[in-house]
Design an enzyme around this catalytic site. Sequence first.
Site, short mmCIF file in Angstrom:
data_model
loop_
_atom_site.label_atom_id
_atom_site.label_comp_id
_atom_site.label_asym_id
_atom_site.label_seq_id
_atom_site.Cartn_x
_atom_site.Cartn_y
_atom_site.Cartn_z
N HIS A 1 0.82 -1.21 0.00
CA HIS A 1 0.00 0.00 0.00
C HIS A 1 0.85 1.26 0.00
CE1 HIS A 1 -3.25 -2.74 0.81
NE2 HIS A 1 -2.76 -3.08 1.99
N HIS B 1 -7.30 -4.58 -1.11
CA HIS B 1 -6.64 -5.83 -1.45
C HIS B 1 -7.35 -6.50 -2.61
CE1 HIS B 1 -6.37 -5.06 2.90
NE2 HIS B 1 -5.09 -5.27 2.70
#
Lengths: 332, 332
Positions: free
Chosen positions: A56, A218
């Site tokens: 991320h 995700h």
Amino acid sequence: MKKFLNSAETVMADALLGLAAAHPELQVDLQQKIITRAGGPRRGKVGLVSGGGSGHEPLHGGFVGTGMLDAAVPGEVFTSPVPDQIVAATTAVNGGSGVVYIVKNYTGDVMNFQIAAELAGDADIKVETVLVNDDVAVKDSTWTAGRRGTGATVFVEKIAGALAERGAGLAEVAEVGRKVNASSRSFAVALTACTTPAAGKPGFELPAEEMEVGVGIHGEPGRRREKMCSAKDIVATAMEAILSDLPFAAGDSTIVMVNGLGGTPLIELYVLFGEVAATLRSKGIVIARNLVGNYITSLDMAGASITVCKADSQLIELWDAPVNTPGLRWGV
Amino acid sequence: MKKFLNSAETVMADALLGLAAAHPELQVDLQQKIITRAGGPRRGKVGLVSGGGSGHEPLHGGFVGTGMLDAAVPGEVFTSPVPDQIVAATTAVNGGSGVVYIVKNYTGDVMNFQIAAELAGDADIKVETVLVNDDVAVKDSTWTAGRRGTGATVFVEKIAGALAERGAGLAEVAEVGRKVNASSRSFAVALTACTTPAAGKPGFELPAEEMEVGVGIHGEPGRRREKMCSAKDIVATAMEAILSDLPFAAGDSTIVMVNGLGGTPLIELYVLFGEVAATLRSKGIVIARNLVGNYITSLDMAGASITVCKADSQLIELWDAPVNTPGLRWGV
């Protein structure tokens, strides 16, 4: 799989090596896998620790520095950091006034940060946890009970970080973090799935000309799949979801982020931001501050998220406070 | 084609609307398509103007601001700005001390900036041009005679911008820009082609597990196609090309950029930077400053470029000078 990697097994460790080389102002413990500001804990300052799976970036390691986090604990890609790692970070940044954990609402992260908090408590370190759950797209998801934590994490880390930097106490820092989360809503759209190095292939299949509306960071499923449509229509969907969830009123001030998920170029993010700005303008809602860029990504996913935080003068003033991290920098 | 757009025809204009909404400190002339600092020309200051096709954001519009450019002139995607547009920008930023054009070496850009310089001369504005041609991959290319201008453009804009901000004269500002270009070398690798909104499909086909070694920022062919290999091996190829072209010696100081081409996530760029740092360390070459992120992109291309600038104390001191733009910000 076409990625710049040495191996799927070493991607996180290799990226930490690069982070350490690029940012000598950070201290990267390659053994324990924690990133802290150089210079150790600061006496009397509340420590801020965040973390979660890698993939991320710049979240969270890129937000360590003056005015933001004291430490970040990266797990393997899309995998929670382990409690021992979190405890090590907690000890490393504890200046005697306690530590605030900023935790995105994913089951693994919540559990491991909770265990770490208990272990830290055993070592007489007071811990407060701020849970981030700003994603309005779905109630429960693959990896989450309740709403997922996404873009608001950047706002919480920035604003709580500013207050901690000024010497505020543990309860006060945690409280402002919770206020930011309560005032923020996010919504994301994916145009492609991302590929984790370990899997080597996309996490799901999106047909040509379809998008995943309400996707998680995700690649968790969103609300529905839809035919591709214009930026204007995509923004209309996202803003309807955001603005109806937390009533915003004409005259409200906001901090807005249009965030790329990793594979979407900046030119498209500016197209989106133009539409977000037009939507808010038409409702009399003021964008006081904004971010347009890649701040909380999903590896190479093409897509974007929109986060809107209703921000009073306290939040805006803390937003404006100096910050000096690899991912956010101003006032210094 | 899956992109956040309203239409292929309006992408540049729509992105400019977004840029204007996000950055009130910039003045975006939607009619003439020029981006300047708010507040008009500054008496006595040499003006810096750069531009080129859109699709490389944050370059160039994201580098307008204190300590860097005075104006950017974006063309349509991968298309040169037109002379009238460049002249309008020149007039808008001319403070009476002349204007420096920073031009990437592509045939269309070179021609249009040259016509603009002549038109500006007719209007008694002195113009000096700094041509950027740092890409060592190929000698001539689809859109270029000679070497292509790529990553060094960011360095030229930052460093010449810092000197202009201090009130240096036209010749001096141009000279330092040329010095940065002469001291810089770049090399890029693409893992996927990019898709222009107008074409709607990838500019070339790259088989699974192959990469284009030495690619240009519009997808121009590089030196060869190769099987995908490790980050370490890719960096070895790029650094061999860079370091052998401009002899670097042990003890040299450098500014290094590992730049994403638009579709490559930050975690991979850090893996690459770790390898670049290890290579330079093994040769005793010092990385004095660095950038890791998306600074000069090729729409949604997955890939990365590496730029190394041999930087003496003058260049490093100018690099460190305050800069306040959407794309680069420090010291303010």
